[in-house]
Design a protein around this motif. Sequence first.
Motif, PDB file in Angstrom:
ATOM      1  N   HIS A 181       0.799  -1.228   0.000  1.00  0.00           N
ATOM      2  CA  HIS A 181       0.000   0.000   0.000  1.00  0.00           C
ATOM      3  C   HIS A 181       0.829   1.274   0.000  1.00  0.00           C
ATOM      4  O   HIS A 181       0.267   2.368   0.034  1.00  0.00           O
ATOM      5  N   GLY A 182       2.153   1.147   0.030  1.00  0.00           N
ATOM      6  CA  GLY A 182       2.997   2.327  -0.111  1.00  0.00           C
ATOM      7  C   GLY A 182       3.341   3.080   1.159  1.00  0.00           C
ATOM      8  O   GLY A 182       3.960   4.131   1.087  1.00  0.00           O
ATOM      9  N   SER A 183       2.954   2.576   2.324  1.00  0.00           N
ATOM     10  CA  SER A 183       3.368   3.245   3.561  1.00  0.00           C
ATOM     11  C   SER A 183       4.875   3.111   3.720  1.00  0.00           C
ATOM     12  O   SER A 183       5.442   2.069   3.403  1.00  0.00           O
ATOM     13  N   SER A 184       5.507   4.164   4.212  1.00  0.00           N
ATOM     14  CA  SER A 184       6.939   4.123   4.479  1.00  0.00           C
ATOM     15  C   SER A 184       7.185   4.288   5.965  1.00  0.00           C
ATOM     16  O   SER A 184       6.434   4.978   6.658  1.00  0.00           O
ATOM     17  N   PHE A 185       8.260   3.652   6.449  1.00  0.00           N
ATOM     18  CA  PHE A 185       8.617   3.703   7.863  1.00  0.00           C
ATOM     19  C   PHE A 185      10.062   4.169   7.990  1.00  0.00           C
ATOM     20  O   PHE A 185      10.936   3.699   7.261  1.00  0.00           O
ATOM     21  N   ASP A 186      10.310   5.086   8.936  1.00  0.00           N
ATOM     22  CA  ASP A 186      11.651   5.581   9.197  1.00  0.00           C
ATOM     23  C   ASP A 186      12.472   4.455   9.817  1.00  0.00           C
ATOM     24  O   ASP A 186      12.057   3.861  10.814  1.00  0.00           O
ATOM     25  N   LEU A 187      13.611   4.140   9.233  1.00  0.00           N
ATOM     26  CA  LEU A 187      14.453   3.048   9.733  1.00  0.00           C
ATOM     27  C   LEU A 187      15.074   3.378  11.086  1.00  0.00           C
ATOM     28  O   LEU A 187      15.473   2.490  11.819  1.00  0.00           O
ATOM     29  N   ARG A 188      15.158   4.661  11.442  1.00  0.00           N
ATOM     30  CA  ARG A 188      15.745   5.071  12.723  1.00  0.00           C
ATOM     31  C   ARG A 188      14.739   5.012  13.863  1.00  0.00           C
ATOM     32  O   ARG A 188      15.090   4.721  14.998  1.00  0.00           O
ATOM     33  N   THR A 189      13.465   5.312  13.564  1.00  0.00           N
ATOM     34  CA  THR A 189      12.457   5.436  14.622  1.00  0.00           C
ATOM     35  C   THR A 189      11.309   4.448  14.495  1.00  0.00           C
ATOM     36  O   THR A 189      10.578   4.223  15.461  1.00  0.00           O
ATOM     37  N   GLY A 190      11.100   3.900  13.302  1.00  0.00           N
ATOM     38  CA  GLY A 190       9.975   3.009  13.053  1.00  0.00           C
ATOM     39  C   GLY A 190       8.669   3.730  12.764  1.00  0.00           C
ATOM     40  O   GLY A 190       7.658   3.102  12.447  1.00  0.00           O
ATOM     41  N   LYS A 191       8.674   5.058  12.851  1.00  0.00           N
ATOM     42  CA  LYS A 191       7.437   5.815  12.651  1.00  0.00           C
ATOM     43  C   LYS A 191       7.039   5.838  11.179  1.00  0.00           C
ATOM     44  O   LYS A 191       7.887   6.011  10.301  1.00  0.00           O
ATOM     45  N   PRO A 192       5.720   5.684  10.919  1.00  0.00           N
ATOM     46  CA  PRO A 192       5.255   5.772   9.534  1.00  0.00           C
ATOM     47  C   PRO A 192       5.278   7.225   9.066  1.00  0.00           C
ATOM     48  O   PRO A 192       5.055   8.143   9.863  1.00  0.00           O
ATOM     49  N   SER A 193       5.549   7.421   7.783  1.00  0.00           N
ATOM     50  CA  SER A 193       5.600   8.784   7.260  1.00  0.00           C
ATOM     51  C   SER A 193       4.331   9.156   6.501  1.00  0.00           C
ATOM     52  O   SER A 193       4.207  10.276   6.031  1.00  0.00           O
ATOM     53  N   GLY A 194       3.427   8.214   6.369  1.00  0.00           N
ATOM     54  CA  GLY A 194       2.187   8.519   5.656  1.00  0.00           C
ATOM     55  C   GLY A 194       1.215   7.365   5.712  1.00  0.00           C
ATOM     56  O   GLY A 194       1.570   6.258   6.083  1.00  0.00           O
ATOM     57  N   LEU A 195      -0.003   7.674   5.354  1.00  0.00           N
ATOM     58  CA  LEU A 195      -1.074   6.679   5.369  1.00  0.00           C
ATOM     59  C   LEU A 195      -0.826   5.635   4.279  1.00  0.00           C
ATOM     60  O   LEU A 195      -0.112   5.916   3.320  1.00  0.00           O
ATOM     61  N   PRO A 196      -1.396   4.454   4.396  1.00  0.00           N
ATOM     62  CA  PRO A 196      -2.427   4.085   5.362  1.00  0.00           C
ATOM     63  C   PRO A 196      -1.899   3.645   6.732  1.00  0.00           C
ATOM     64  O   PRO A 196      -2.671   3.507   7.659  1.00  0.00           O
ATOM     65  N   ALA A 197      -0.607   3.422   6.894  1.00  0.00           N
ATOM     66  CA  ALA A 197      -0.099   2.993   8.204  1.00  0.00           C
ATOM     67  C   ALA A 197      -0.152   4.157   9.191  1.00  0.00           C
ATOM     68  O   ALA A 197       0.178   5.296   8.850  1.00  0.00           O
ATOM     69  N   THR A 198      -0.563   3.851  10.416  1.00  0.00           N
ATOM     70  CA  THR A 198      -0.609   4.872  11.470  1.00  0.00           C
ATOM     71  C   THR A 198       0.193   4.451  12.693  1.00  0.00           C
ATOM     72  O   THR A 198       0.482   5.280  13.548  1.00  0.00           O
ATOM     73  N   ARG A 199       0.540   3.169  12.793  1.00  0.00           N
ATOM     74  CA  ARG A 199       1.306   2.661  13.945  1.00  0.00           C
ATOM     75  C   ARG A 199       2.752   2.413  13.551  1.00  0.00           C
ATOM     76  O   ARG A 199       3.015   1.900  12.463  1.00  0.00           O
ATOM     77  N   PRO A 200       3.698   2.742  14.435  1.00  0.00           N
ATOM     78  CA  PRO A 200       5.110   2.486  14.129  1.00  0.00           C
ATOM     79  C   PRO A 200       5.427   0.995  14.174  1.00  0.00           C
ATOM     80  O   PRO A 200       4.652   0.203  14.711  1.00  0.00           O
TER      81      PRO A 200
END
Length: 113
Positions: free
Chosen positions: A69-88
């Motif tokens: 679905h194209g969600s990206s996650f910061d490799l340093r923090t695990g936080k998503p940078s955009g929808l559809p993911a909302t949880r790290p």
Amino acid sequence: MSGAEGFVRVCTVGDLEEDVPRRVELGGIPVSVVRTEGSVFAVNDICSHANVSLSEGEVADCQIECWLHGSSFDLRTGKPSGLPATRPIPVYPVKIEGDGPGAAVLVSVTQES
């Protein structure tokens, strides 16, 4: 082989292609190990939105993208940078032992950073 503080050798630095995730299993936990921007990172390999393997996605700008679905996650923090993911996603500590391409990459899944 387990080391201090639960660190386990997963590969060598030379085994990791730049910006190409590598999936490993540590104690039944799927982990994506990535060498990018001069560092090595380890994150949980399962997307928090769609339950698919992140190691099948692409890496750019210190982020790993879920191929579904194209969600990206910061490799340093695990936080998503955009929808559809909302949880790290969990991020795991990495240690490098040695120098050069033969240096060992160790990851601990017993602690999250």
